[in-house]
Design a protein around this motif. Structure first.
Motif, PDB file in Angstrom:
ATOM      1  N   LEU A 227     -12.386  13.056  14.768  1.00 24.46           N
ATOM      2  CA  LEU A 227     -11.886  11.675  14.702  1.00 24.46           C
ATOM      3  C   LEU A 227     -13.002  10.820  14.112  1.00 24.46           C
ATOM      4  N   THR A 228     -13.331  11.121  12.882  1.00 28.31           N
ATOM      5  CA  THR A 228     -14.533  10.583  12.249  1.00 28.31           C
ATOM      6  C   THR A 228     -14.204   9.871  10.950  1.00 28.31           C
ATOM      7  N   ALA A 229     -15.182   9.084  10.480  1.00 27.31           N
ATOM      8  CA  ALA A 229     -15.034   8.412   9.190  1.00 27.31           C
ATOM      9  C   ALA A 229     -14.868   9.422   8.069  1.00 27.31           C
ATOM     10  N   GLU A 230     -15.598  10.530   8.151  1.00 25.08           N
ATOM     11  CA  GLU A 230     -15.518  11.544   7.097  1.00 25.08           C
ATOM     12  C   GLU A 230     -14.106  12.111   6.984  1.00 25.08           C
ATOM     13  N   ARG A 231     -13.461  12.318   8.131  1.00 18.72           N
ATOM     14  CA  ARG A 231     -12.096  12.845   8.076  1.00 18.72           C
ATOM     15  C   ARG A 231     -11.132  11.813   7.516  1.00 18.72           C
ATOM     16  N   VAL A 232     -11.325  10.564   7.857  1.00 19.40           N
ATOM     17  CA  VAL A 232     -10.462   9.509   7.310  1.00 19.40           C
ATOM     18  C   VAL A 232     -10.593   9.481   5.787  1.00 19.40           C
ATOM     19  N   VAL A 233     -11.831   9.560   5.303  1.00 19.31           N
ATOM     20  CA  VAL A 233     -12.060   9.549   3.854  1.00 19.31           C
ATOM     21  C   VAL A 233     -11.388  10.750   3.205  1.00 19.31           C
TER      22      VAL A 233
ATOM     23  N   ALA B 256       0.836  -1.206   0.000  1.00 21.38           N
ATOM     24  CA  ALA B 256       0.000   0.000   0.000  1.00 21.38           C
ATOM     25  C   ALA B 256       0.872   1.257   0.000  1.00 21.38           C
ATOM     26  N   PRO B 257       0.461   2.292  -0.721  1.00 23.29           N
ATOM     27  CA  PRO B 257       1.256   3.515  -0.761  1.00 23.29           C
ATOM     28  C   PRO B 257       1.015   4.445   0.428  1.00 23.29           C
ATOM     29  N   LEU B 258       0.030   4.128   1.263  1.00 21.27           N
ATOM     30  CA  LEU B 258      -0.362   5.053   2.319  1.00 21.27           C
ATOM     31  C   LEU B 258      -0.908   4.295   3.521  1.00 21.27           C
ATOM     32  N   VAL B 259      -0.505   4.728   4.719  1.00 23.97           N
ATOM     33  CA  VAL B 259      -1.053   4.210   5.973  1.00 23.97           C
ATOM     34  C   VAL B 259      -1.604   5.395   6.755  1.00 23.97           C
ATOM     35  N   VAL B 260      -2.836   5.267   7.218  1.00 22.58           N
ATOM     36  CA  VAL B 260      -3.469   6.309   8.035  1.00 22.58           C
ATOM     37  C   VAL B 260      -3.787   5.709   9.394  1.00 22.58           C
ATOM     38  N   THR B 261      -3.337   6.364  10.461  1.00 18.49           N
ATOM     39  CA  THR B 261      -3.628   5.892  11.809  1.00 18.49           C
ATOM     40  C   THR B 261      -4.666   6.805  12.452  1.00 18.49           C
TER      41      THR B 261
ATOM     42  N   VAL C 130       3.033   7.735   6.284  1.00 26.31           N
ATOM     43  CA  VAL C 130       2.102   7.532   7.399  1.00 26.31           C
ATOM     44  C   VAL C 130       1.496   8.882   7.764  1.00 26.31           C
ATOM     45  N   LEU C 131       0.170   8.942   7.769  1.00 35.44           N
ATOM     46  CA  LEU C 131      -0.551  10.128   8.221  1.00 35.44           C
ATOM     47  C   LEU C 131      -1.249   9.791   9.527  1.00 35.44           C
ATOM     48  N   ARG C 132      -1.012  10.588  10.562  1.00 33.17           N
ATOM     49  CA  ARG C 132      -1.529  10.292  11.895  1.00 33.17           C
ATOM     50  C   ARG C 132      -2.685  11.218  12.241  1.00 33.17           C
ATOM     51  N   LEU C 133      -3.828  10.625  12.518  1.00 39.53           N
ATOM     52  CA  LEU C 133      -5.002  11.389  12.943  1.00 39.53           C
ATOM     53  C   LEU C 133      -5.231  11.137  14.426  1.00 39.53           C
ATOM     54  N   GLY C 134      -5.329  12.203  15.182  1.00 41.07           N
ATOM     55  CA  GLY C 134      -5.562  12.108  16.614  1.00 41.07           C
ATOM     56  C   GLY C 134      -5.974  13.463  17.147  1.00 41.07           C
TER      57      GLY C 134
ATOM     58  N   THR D 215      -8.882  12.502   4.262  1.00 39.15           N
ATOM     59  CA  THR D 215      -7.427  12.378   4.358  1.00 39.15           C
ATOM     60  C   THR D 215      -6.882  11.447   3.290  1.00 39.15           C
ATOM     61  N   VAL D 216      -7.531  10.300   3.124  1.00 34.80           N
ATOM     62  CA  VAL D 216      -7.073   9.324   2.128  1.00 34.80           C
ATOM     63  C   VAL D 216      -7.217   9.879   0.720  1.00 34.80           C
ATOM     64  N   ARG D 217      -8.375  10.415   0.400  1.00 36.90           N
ATOM     65  CA  ARG D 217      -8.623  10.891  -0.969  1.00 36.90           C
ATOM     66  C   ARG D 217      -7.698  12.052  -1.310  1.00 36.90           C
ATOM     67  N   THR D 218      -7.493  12.969  -0.369  1.00 36.40           N
ATOM     68  CA  THR D 218      -6.608  14.107  -0.635  1.00 36.40           C
ATOM     69  C   THR D 218      -5.186  13.635  -0.904  1.00 36.40           C
ATOM     70  N   ALA D 219      -4.707  12.701  -0.078  1.00 35.29           N
ATOM     71  CA  ALA D 219      -3.332  12.212  -0.247  1.00 35.29           C
ATOM     72  C   ALA D 219      -3.170  11.479  -1.570  1.00 35.29           C
ATOM     73  N   LEU D 220      -4.119  10.606  -1.906  1.00 35.64           N
ATOM     74  CA  LEU D 220      -4.014   9.848  -3.155  1.00 35.64           C
ATOM     75  C   LEU D 220      -4.199  10.745  -4.369  1.00 35.64           C
ATOM     76  N   ASP D 221      -5.152  11.688  -4.299  1.00 36.76           N
ATOM     77  CA  ASP D 221      -5.381  12.594  -5.433  1.00 36.76           C
ATOM     78  C   ASP D 221      -4.200  13.509  -5.671  1.00 36.76           C
ATOM     79  N   THR D 222      -3.601  14.003  -4.578  1.00 41.17           N
ATOM     80  CA  THR D 222      -2.439  14.874  -4.715  1.00 41.17           C
ATOM     81  C   THR D 222      -1.271  14.152  -5.361  1.00 41.17           C
ATOM     82  N   ALA D 223      -1.079  12.898  -4.952  1.00 44.88           N
ATOM     83  CA  ALA D 223       0.012  12.112  -5.540  1.00 44.88           C
ATOM     84  C   ALA D 223      -0.240  11.846  -7.012  1.00 44.88           C
ATOM     85  N   ALA D 224      -1.502  11.564  -7.366  1.00 46.64           N
ATOM     86  CA  ALA D 224      -1.828  11.268  -8.760  1.00 46.64           C
ATOM     87  C   ALA D 224      -1.641  12.510  -9.634  1.00 46.64           C
ATOM     88  N   LEU D 225      -2.052  13.671  -9.144  1.00 41.93           N
ATOM     89  CA  LEU D 225      -1.924  14.909  -9.933  1.00 41.93           C
ATOM     90  C   LEU D 225      -0.479  15.300 -10.148  1.00 41.93           C
ATOM     91  N   SER D 226       0.349  15.027  -9.149  1.00 39.74           N
ATOM     92  CA  SER D 226       1.766  15.406  -9.245  1.00 39.74           C
ATOM     93  C   SER D 226       2.590  14.350  -9.965  1.00 39.74           C
TER      94      SER D 226
END
Length: 316
Positions: free
Chosen positions: A293-299, A237-242, A268-272, A301-312
């Motif tokens: 600390l919600t499902a919406e924030r996890v979503v 996996a290219p990304l781990v979110v805690t 690794v992106l750490r949510l707390g 975080t993941v989408r932003t990180a993956l989309d940013t990597a794809a665009l760049s």
């Protein structure tokens, strides 16, 4: 059905006291054990009052004499007020004291920063010999209390205050072994504790609708840490979110980042909870939402990180 992890602990321990005369329950006036509970436990229950440092010292003495103490206190006090006794009297001597710490994380949000425990996992997991466990629901708590009889040395169990929802059906949890609750190759979501684990499971469902398949790990044991399961999940996996109900520093996110930096470097992106004292008063559910600390924030975080990597055009 929602049930409090601290009540699951109590209700599991009481019949164990009957079966195992070497067990003893030491309380610090937490209110968890009613007069009826205390009467049922008999001489195997002792309430020492609000004296947490003495509580740990007495537990160490009893453990050195062959007893197995279950110590009831609040997580904030175990990680601070009683820490010296835990370090020197219990951990240093590898004594089988079971520290059952209630009101973990933001569970005591209504009492303010003095009673919130957002540092306990960072503090306790660095102590040599200490096993550190965070049940995600009542069923896991029951399993861990039973399994605690087979744990060598001291054990810290972080419990909540109010009822929390059960996890979906899964193989029974085992101390020291991560639970894989869902498998996917695009991202790893790692969490501990009731609300963070449930948030990751809900986020995985939403991400699947966007074509992103997530592995969800319930890393309920922070020490000894299940390096093998985490590394196996993270390598493809290219990304781990805690996600954790703890300050971002030193807790689960720290354990994951340390482990992957050494064995399988990845992002690794750490949510707390932000690394500052909580300045908002409210119950646990309110504060978990307030600090996102919600499902919406996890979503997000993941989408932003993956989309940013794809665009760049880069890899994470």
């Amino acid at each position: 059905m929602s049930r409090a992890t601290r009540e699951a602990y109590r209700d599991t321990l009481l019949p164990m006291l009957e079966r195992h005369p070497e067990l003893i329950c030491l309380d610090s006036d937490t209110g968890l054990f009613s007069a009826d509970h205390a009467a049922a436990a008999g001489e195997q229950y002792v309430n020492l009052g609000i004296a947490e440092h003495n509580l740990m010292g007495m537990a160490a003495g009893l453990a050195a004499c062959g007893r197995i103490p279950f110590v009831n206190t609040m997580a904030a006090f175990a990680a601070s007020r009683a820490l010296e006794a835990i370090k020197i009297d219990i951990a240093y001597n590898r004594l089988p004291v079971r520290i059952m710490a209630t009101h973990g994380g933001l569970a005591a949000g209504h009492l303010g920063p003095t009673h919130q425990a957002l540092e306990d996992l960072a503090v306790l997991r660095v102590l040599p010999q200490m096993t550190v466990v965070v049940p995600a629901d009542a069923a896991a708590t029951e399993a861990f209390v039973e399994q605690s009889l087979n744990v060598t040395g001291p054990l810290y169990v972080r419990l909540g205050r109010k009822p929390t929802p059960p996890l979906p059906p899964a193989p029974p949890p085992v101390i020291g072994k991560a639970q894989t609750l869902r498998q996917g190759g695009d991202v790893v979501l790692a969490a501990c504790g009731p609300y963070p684990v449930l948030a990751c499971l809900a986020a995985a469902d939403v991400l699947a609708g966007h074509g992103i398949e997530a592995t969800v790990l319930n890393l309920h044991t922070l020490r000894p840490f299940d390096t093998e399961t985490l590394v196996a999940a993270a390598r493809p996996a290219p990304l781990v979110v805690t996600v954790e109900e703890h300050w971002r520093s030193g807790g689960l996110g720290g354990a994951v980042a340390e482990t992957l930096a050494e064995h399988a470097p990845t992002r690794v992106l750490r949510l707390g909870v932000p690394d500052r004292f909580v300045d908002t008063v409210g119950n646990q559910e309110h504060l978990v939402t307030h600090y996102d600390l919600t499902a919406e924030r996890v979503v997000r975080t993941v989408r932003t990180a993956l989309d940013t990597a794809a665009l760049s055009g880069t890899t994470l």
